[in-house]
Design a protein around this motif. Structure first.
Motif, PDB file in Angstrom:
ATOM      1  N   GLU A   1     -28.455  26.691  23.588  1.00  0.00           N
ATOM      2  CA  GLU A   1     -29.267  27.585  24.446  1.00  0.00           C
ATOM      3  C   GLU A   1     -30.585  28.050  23.723  1.00  0.00           C
ATOM      4  O   GLU A   1     -31.414  28.632  24.540  1.00  0.00           O
ATOM      5  CB  GLU A   1     -28.285  28.991  25.010  1.00  0.00           C
ATOM      6  N   GLY A   2     -30.651  27.937  22.505  1.00  0.00           N
ATOM      7  CA  GLY A   2     -31.896  28.182  21.776  1.00  0.00           C
ATOM      8  C   GLY A   2     -31.881  29.840  21.514  1.00  0.00           C
ATOM      9  O   GLY A   2     -32.991  30.371  20.901  1.00  0.00           O
ATOM     10  N   THR A   3     -30.827  30.505  21.300  1.00  0.00           N
ATOM     11  CA  THR A   3     -30.720  31.978  21.239  1.00  0.00           C
ATOM     12  C   THR A   3     -30.083  32.231  19.831  1.00  0.00           C
ATOM     13  O   THR A   3     -29.811  33.533  19.605  1.00  0.00           O
ATOM     14  CB  THR A   3     -30.020  32.623  22.369  1.00  0.00           C
ATOM     15  N   TYR A   4     -29.755  31.375  19.032  1.00  0.00           N
ATOM     16  CA  TYR A   4     -29.157  31.620  17.839  1.00  0.00           C
ATOM     17  C   TYR A   4     -29.991  31.864  16.855  1.00  0.00           C
ATOM     18  O   TYR A   4     -31.236  31.439  16.587  1.00  0.00           O
ATOM     19  CB  TYR A   4     -28.334  30.206  17.198  1.00  0.00           C
ATOM     20  N   HIS A   5     -29.885  33.379  16.137  1.00  0.00           N
ATOM     21  CA  HIS A   5     -30.712  33.802  15.286  1.00  0.00           C
ATOM     22  C   HIS A   5     -30.187  33.815  13.854  1.00  0.00           C
ATOM     23  O   HIS A   5     -28.836  34.183  13.535  1.00  0.00           O
ATOM     24  CB  HIS A   5     -31.244  35.301  15.581  1.00  0.00           C
TER      25      HIS A   5
ATOM     26  N   ARG B   1     -15.578  31.545  16.781  1.00  0.00           N
ATOM     27  CA  ARG B   1     -16.844  31.918  16.325  1.00  0.00           C
ATOM     28  C   ARG B   1     -17.621  30.608  16.334  1.00  0.00           C
ATOM     29  O   ARG B   1     -18.909  30.533  16.791  1.00  0.00           O
ATOM     30  CB  ARG B   1     -16.576  32.316  14.819  1.00  0.00           C
ATOM     31  N   LEU B   2     -16.869  29.296  16.164  1.00  0.00           N
ATOM     32  CA  LEU B   2     -17.634  28.302  16.012  1.00  0.00           C
ATOM     33  C   LEU B   2     -18.337  27.833  17.388  1.00  0.00           C
ATOM     34  O   LEU B   2     -19.479  27.210  17.567  1.00  0.00           O
ATOM     35  CB  LEU B   2     -16.750  26.736  15.471  1.00  0.00           C
ATOM     36  N   ALA B   3     -17.317  27.963  18.352  1.00  0.00           N
ATOM     37  CA  ALA B   3     -17.783  27.730  19.801  1.00  0.00           C
ATOM     38  C   ALA B   3     -18.940  28.752  20.218  1.00  0.00           C
ATOM     39  O   ALA B   3     -20.034  28.269  20.830  1.00  0.00           O
ATOM     40  CB  ALA B   3     -16.708  27.982  20.701  1.00  0.00           C
ATOM     41  N   GLU B   4     -19.041  29.902  19.830  1.00  0.00           N
ATOM     42  CA  GLU B   4     -19.992  30.987  20.173  1.00  0.00           C
ATOM     43  C   GLU B   4     -21.354  30.299  19.588  1.00  0.00           C
ATOM     44  O   GLU B   4     -22.383  30.414  20.152  1.00  0.00           O
ATOM     45  CB  GLU B   4     -19.791  32.285  19.523  1.00  0.00           C
ATOM     46  N   VAL B   5     -21.375  30.097  18.191  1.00  0.00           N
ATOM     47  CA  VAL B   5     -22.437  29.539  17.777  1.00  0.00           C
ATOM     48  C   VAL B   5     -23.103  28.301  18.148  1.00  0.00           C
ATOM     49  O   VAL B   5     -24.140  28.079  18.301  1.00  0.00           O
ATOM     50  CB  VAL B   5     -22.240  29.365  15.984  1.00  0.00           C
ATOM     51  N   LYS B   6     -22.069  27.287  18.451  1.00  0.00           N
ATOM     52  CA  LYS B   6     -22.714  26.199  19.081  1.00  0.00           C
ATOM     53  C   LYS B   6     -23.338  26.549  20.491  1.00  0.00           C
ATOM     54  O   LYS B   6     -24.250  26.014  20.849  1.00  0.00           O
ATOM     55  CB  LYS B   6     -21.369  25.157  19.539  1.00  0.00           C
ATOM     56  N   ARG B   7     -22.779  27.527  21.333  1.00  0.00           N
ATOM     57  CA  ARG B   7     -23.381  27.857  22.612  1.00  0.00           C
ATOM     58  C   ARG B   7     -24.565  28.310  22.403  1.00  0.00           C
ATOM     59  O   ARG B   7     -25.535  28.031  22.880  1.00  0.00           O
ATOM     60  CB  ARG B   7     -22.395  28.596  23.168  1.00  0.00           C
ATOM     61  N   GLN B   8     -24.800  29.195  21.401  1.00  0.00           N
ATOM     62  CA  GLN B   8     -26.165  30.072  21.202  1.00  0.00           C
ATOM     63  C   GLN B   8     -26.951  29.135  20.512  1.00  0.00           C
ATOM     64  O   GLN B   8     -28.367  28.934  20.965  1.00  0.00           O
ATOM     65  CB  GLN B   8     -26.028  30.994  20.047  1.00  0.00           C
ATOM     66  N   VAL B   9     -26.783  27.894  19.866  1.00  0.00           N
ATOM     67  CA  VAL B   9     -27.820  26.944  19.446  1.00  0.00           C
ATOM     68  C   VAL B   9     -28.279  25.870  20.412  1.00  0.00           C
ATOM     69  O   VAL B   9     -29.350  25.818  20.514  1.00  0.00           O
ATOM     70  CB  VAL B   9     -27.011  25.983  18.257  1.00  0.00           C
TER      71      VAL B   9
END
Length: 94
Positions: free
Chosen positions: A73-77, A63-71
């Motif tokens: 890329e600028g796609t974290y909501h 989950r942490l890796a996924e959130v880091k990736r989204q942040v």
């Protein structure tokens, strides 16, 4: 004009002596009572904690890796309603 007022010096000495007595009392109290506290955890509890931490840590790492990736890329909501709900729960409003 007086340069050395012996009354003031004696008051300072009394204050210093009182602090030394208080410090000695604290040290005596700490050495007497802190040695009596203790905790023991059974081997079964330790094993269970290890099992839980291993399974939780793998899911948490994903989950942490996924959130880091989204942040990155600028796609974290951020769900503002969820944040507000958690804040209200934390302060006992809900």
């Amino acid at each position: 004009m007086k340069i050395n007022d012996s009354n003031r010096i004696s008051q300072v000495q009394k204050y210093q002596q009182a602090n030394r007595v208080a410090d000695n009392d604290k040290n005596t109290y700490a050495s007497t009572y802190s040695k009596q506290d203790g905790v023991s955890i059974s081997s079964e509890a330790l094993e269970k904690a290890r099992e839980l931490s291993q399974t939780d840590s793998a899911e948490h790492a994903e989950r942490l890796a996924e959130v880091k990736r989204q942040v990155q890329e600028g796609t974290y909501h951020v769900e503002t309603n969820a944040v507000v709900r958690k804040m209200l729960e934390a302060y006992g409003e809900n």
